[in-house]
Design an enzyme around this catalytic site. Structure first.
Site, PDB file in Angstrom:
ATOM      1  N   CYS A 103       4.965  -5.811  -9.402  1.00 44.72           N
ATOM      2  CA  CYS A 103       5.493  -4.782  -9.918  1.00 44.72           C
ATOM      3  C   CYS A 103       6.542  -4.533  -8.386  1.00 44.72           C
ATOM      4  O   CYS A 103       6.306  -4.401  -7.327  1.00 44.72           O
ATOM      5  CB  CYS A 103       4.666  -3.291  -9.746  1.00 44.72           C
ATOM      6  SG  CYS A 103       5.593  -1.913  -9.755  1.00 44.72           S
ATOM      7  N   CYS A 110      14.921   6.720  -4.209  1.00 44.42           N
ATOM      8  CA  CYS A 110      15.415   6.835  -5.279  1.00 44.42           C
ATOM      9  C   CYS A 110      16.254   8.428  -5.441  1.00 44.42           C
ATOM     10  O   CYS A 110      15.722   9.381  -4.962  1.00 44.42           O
ATOM     11  CB  CYS A 110      14.483   6.906  -6.355  1.00 44.42           C
ATOM     12  SG  CYS A 110      14.811   6.980  -7.939  1.00 44.42           S
ATOM     13  N   CYS A 114      11.862  12.322  -9.834  1.00 41.21           N
ATOM     14  CA  CYS A 114      11.126  12.688 -10.791  1.00 41.21           C
ATOM     15  C   CYS A 114       9.666  13.557 -10.232  1.00 41.21           C
ATOM     16  O   CYS A 114       9.498  13.085  -9.156  1.00 41.21           O
ATOM     17  CB  CYS A 114      10.462  11.712 -11.531  1.00 41.21           C
ATOM     18  SG  CYS A 114      11.858  10.803 -12.319  1.00 41.21           S
ATOM     19  N   GLY A 158      12.583   3.077  -7.005  1.00 43.04           N
ATOM     20  CA  GLY A 158      14.006   3.038  -7.391  1.00 43.04           C
ATOM     21  C   GLY A 158      14.055   2.999  -8.940  1.00 43.04           C
ATOM     22  O   GLY A 158      13.083   2.495  -9.554  1.00 43.04           O
ATOM     23  N   GLU A 159      15.167   3.267  -9.552  1.00 42.56           N
ATOM     24  CA  GLU A 159      15.468   3.192 -10.942  1.00 42.56           C
ATOM     25  C   GLU A 159      16.238   1.895 -10.992  1.00 42.56           C
ATOM     26  O   GLU A 159      17.594   1.818 -10.452  1.00 42.56           O
ATOM     27  CB  GLU A 159      16.502   4.507 -11.291  1.00 42.56           C
ATOM     28  CG  GLU A 159      17.131   4.316 -12.641  1.00 42.56           C
ATOM     29  CD  GLU A 159      16.393   3.970 -13.893  1.00 42.56           C
ATOM     30  OE1 GLU A 159      15.148   4.550 -13.914  1.00 42.56           O
ATOM     31  OE2 GLU A 159      16.536   2.757 -14.575  1.00 42.56           O
ATOM     32  N   SER A 190      11.467  -0.915 -16.513  1.00 35.84           N
ATOM     33  CA  SER A 190      11.194   0.375 -16.502  1.00 35.84           C
ATOM     34  C   SER A 190      12.133   1.376 -16.162  1.00 35.84           C
ATOM     35  O   SER A 190      12.672   1.416 -15.186  1.00 35.84           O
ATOM     36  CB  SER A 190       9.751   0.766 -16.174  1.00 35.84           C
ATOM     37  OG  SER A 190       9.490   2.112 -16.173  1.00 35.84           O
ATOM     38  N   SER A 213      10.077   5.811 -19.280  1.00 42.28           N
ATOM     39  CA  SER A 213       9.186   6.920 -18.457  1.00 42.28           C
ATOM     40  C   SER A 213       9.345   8.147 -19.411  1.00 42.28           C
ATOM     41  O   SER A 213      10.369   8.860 -19.310  1.00 42.28           O
ATOM     42  CB  SER A 213       9.465   7.004 -17.216  1.00 42.28           C
ATOM     43  OG  SER A 213       9.275   6.218 -16.388  1.00 42.28           O
ATOM     44  N   LEU A 214       8.500   8.289 -20.281  1.00 48.90           N
ATOM     45  CA  LEU A 214       8.570   9.405 -21.339  1.00 48.90           C
ATOM     46  C   LEU A 214       7.978  10.606 -20.876  1.00 48.90           C
ATOM     47  O   LEU A 214       8.834  11.543 -20.509  1.00 48.90           O
ATOM     48  CB  LEU A 214       8.119   8.943 -22.486  1.00 48.90           C
ATOM     49  CG  LEU A 214       8.349  10.019 -23.651  1.00 48.90           C
ATOM     50  CD1 LEU A 214       9.756  10.298 -24.372  1.00 48.90           C
ATOM     51  CD2 LEU A 214       7.280   9.426 -25.199  1.00 48.90           C
ATOM     52  N   HIS A 215       6.616  10.658 -20.712  1.00 51.50           N
ATOM     53  CA  HIS A 215       5.855  11.775 -20.288  1.00 51.50           C
ATOM     54  C   HIS A 215       5.978  13.060 -20.899  1.00 51.50           C
ATOM     55  O   HIS A 215       5.171  13.954 -20.774  1.00 51.50           O
ATOM     56  CB  HIS A 215       6.193  11.858 -18.688  1.00 51.50           C
ATOM     57  CG  HIS A 215       6.172  10.463 -18.111  1.00 51.50           C
ATOM     58  ND1 HIS A 215       5.317   9.498 -18.067  1.00 51.50           N
ATOM     59  CD2 HIS A 215       7.142  10.051 -17.159  1.00 51.50           C
ATOM     60  CE1 HIS A 215       5.502   8.693 -17.427  1.00 51.50           C
ATOM     61  NE2 HIS A 215       6.773   8.866 -16.803  1.00 51.50           N
ATOM     62  N   ASN A 289      -2.699  10.162 -11.761  1.00 53.22           N
ATOM     63  CA  ASN A 289      -3.673  10.023 -10.512  1.00 53.22           C
ATOM     64  C   ASN A 289      -3.337  10.993  -9.524  1.00 53.22           C
ATOM     65  O   ASN A 289      -2.239  10.922  -9.119  1.00 53.22           O
ATOM     66  CB  ASN A 289      -2.934   8.491 -10.101  1.00 53.22           C
ATOM     67  CG  ASN A 289      -3.891   7.759  -8.921  1.00 53.22           C
ATOM     68  OD1 ASN A 289      -5.092   8.292  -8.734  1.00 53.22           O
ATOM     69  ND2 ASN A 289      -3.512   6.917  -8.313  1.00 53.22           N
TER      70      ASN A 289
HETATM   71  S1  SF4 Z   1       9.825   7.609 -11.495  1.00 53.56           S
HETATM   72 FE1  SF4 Z   1      11.378   5.979 -11.154  1.00 53.56          FE
HETATM   73  S2  SF4 Z   1      13.400   7.219 -11.334  1.00 53.56           S
HETATM   74 FE2  SF4 Z   1      11.931   8.840 -11.192  1.00 53.56          FE
HETATM   75  S3  SF4 Z   1      12.005   9.326  -8.766  1.00 53.56           S
HETATM   76 FE3  SF4 Z   1      10.209   7.615  -9.345  1.00 53.56          FE
HETATM   77  S4  SF4 Z   1      11.335   5.939  -8.812  1.00 53.56           S
HETATM   78 FE4  SF4 Z   1      12.973   7.243  -9.175  1.00 53.56          FE
END
Ligand code: SF4
Length: 340
Positions: A103, A110, A114, A158-159, A190, A213-215, A289
């Site tokens: 990973c 970031c 989220c 990060g995205e 992702s 990342s739906l959630h 988690n």
């Molecule tokens: S889930 Fe991904 S996009 Fe959202 S804050 Fe975490 S690293 Fe950034």
């Protein structure tokens, strides 16, 4: 001086061709770096003396500094690396049978914040350069030798689509058949759903896998934990993902963290069922988690069971993933956060 790992073979070809070196030279250089793992031009014995001299005068090799390595009881391993500007990033190795999935992080911090992710808590510092992305792979594979990494997921700090150019450059190097040669389906990006970048990815048609990342399948609810949903609404993201599936002829994955009292009700499950019927997909359910940084709670076994039952009854393709590495702060960004 240029970091040699910032170049795809195509880039190197252009440079060496201009300098009058033979056409096969870039293949030799890539094989030395990414197959034989030699990071010293003077030891690349089948290159001409002239080429070795030219390379050592114009290129260098970067490395990452290992700051901490933690191994979980469930065999998940976490690596904390220091970059040249002293920034810290994390990389996680997840062994599962014959598979070793890495990973990888793509940014320092970031900007998307989220509401369940530690990586966004301290804001955004900078994008990782392509060599910093590739070096996570090379350093970890050195550390676990003779084991090999079989799969990579861009799901660390990060995205990834927000660092598009460096991400694509790194993917091209990972996939190069004269180098590491990872198969396209062994690589997964992702994203939280950056629609314009998903469209750019479709244009490139690299064949890599994509996960969202739906959630929550309910946009108003999703916005509460993924604020960028306001800018790129779920409906638009899903349209782009539909195009991706059509072009790549491969399903997308939806990551769904089950959070008690937030997105784990029967109604939430039904909405997820409805969404899954609109697009070819697989769903990864992950019970939350607990983290000292947030107040969310994991769902009870009963809630998880009921949620699964609804998906199963409707014929939805899903897996239930248990969080790994609970004892080593493996949730994205947690180890880095402690150091900071
Ligand atoms: S889930 Fe991904 S996009 Fe959202 S804050 Fe975490 S690293 Fe950034």
């Amino acid at each position: 001086m240029i970091d040699i790992k910032s170049l795809t073979r195509e880039d190197l070809e252009k440079i060496l061709f201009k300098e009058g070196f033979p056409k096969f030279s870039p293949i030799q250089v890539f094989t030395w770096i990414y197959r034989k793992r030699v990071e010293d031009f003077s030891k690349m014995t089948d290159l001409s003396k002239k080429l070795r001299k030219y390379l050592s005068e114009n290129f260098y090799f970067s490395r990452l500094e290992l700051k901490e390595r933690k191994i979980s009881l469930d065999t998940t391993e976490k690596f904390l690396f220091k970059l040249k500007d002293n920034s810290l990033i994390e990389t996680v190795l997840i062994p599962e049978g014959k598979r070793n999935t890495l990973c990888i992080s793509t940014q320092v911090g970031c900007k998307y914040k989220c509401k369940f992710c530690v990586s966004g808590l301290r804001g955004f510092k900078r994008n990782l350069e392509a060599p910093e992305i590739i070096n996570q792979f090379l350093e970890v594979e050195d550390l676990i030798s003779p084991e090999k990494i079989t799969n990579i997921v861009f799901m660390g700090i990060g995205e990834p689509l927000d660092n598009f150019e460096n991400l694509i450059r790194a993917i091209k190097i990972f996939m190069d058949n004269k180098g590491i040669y990872l198969g396209k389906r062994k690589i997964c990006i992702s994203t939280v759903g950056i629609t314009p970048k998903i469209k750019k990815l479709i244009e490139l048609s690299l064949g890599v896998k994509l996960s969202l990342s739906l959630h929550s399948a309910i946009s108003e609810k999703r916005t509460k934990i993924i604020p960028v949903d306001k800018k790129y609404p779920l409906s638009e993201v899903l349209t782009a993902l539909g195009e991706f599936v059509k072009k790549e002829k491969f399903p997308v994955t939806f990551e769904y963290i089950l959070i008690k009292g937030f997105n784990s009700s029967r109604e939430d499950a039904q909405e997820l069922v409805n969404l899954s019927k609109k697009i070819k997909c697989k769903i990864n359910l992950i019970p939350y988690n607990p983290s000292p940084y947030f107040d969310w709670q994991p769902p009870s076994e009963q809630e998880v069971g009921d949620f699964k039952k609804i998906l199963k009854k409707e014929g939805v393709f899903f897996t239930l993933r248990r969080p790994r590495g609970k004892d080593i702060e493996a949730a994205c960004g947690q180890l880095r956060a402690r150091f900071l």
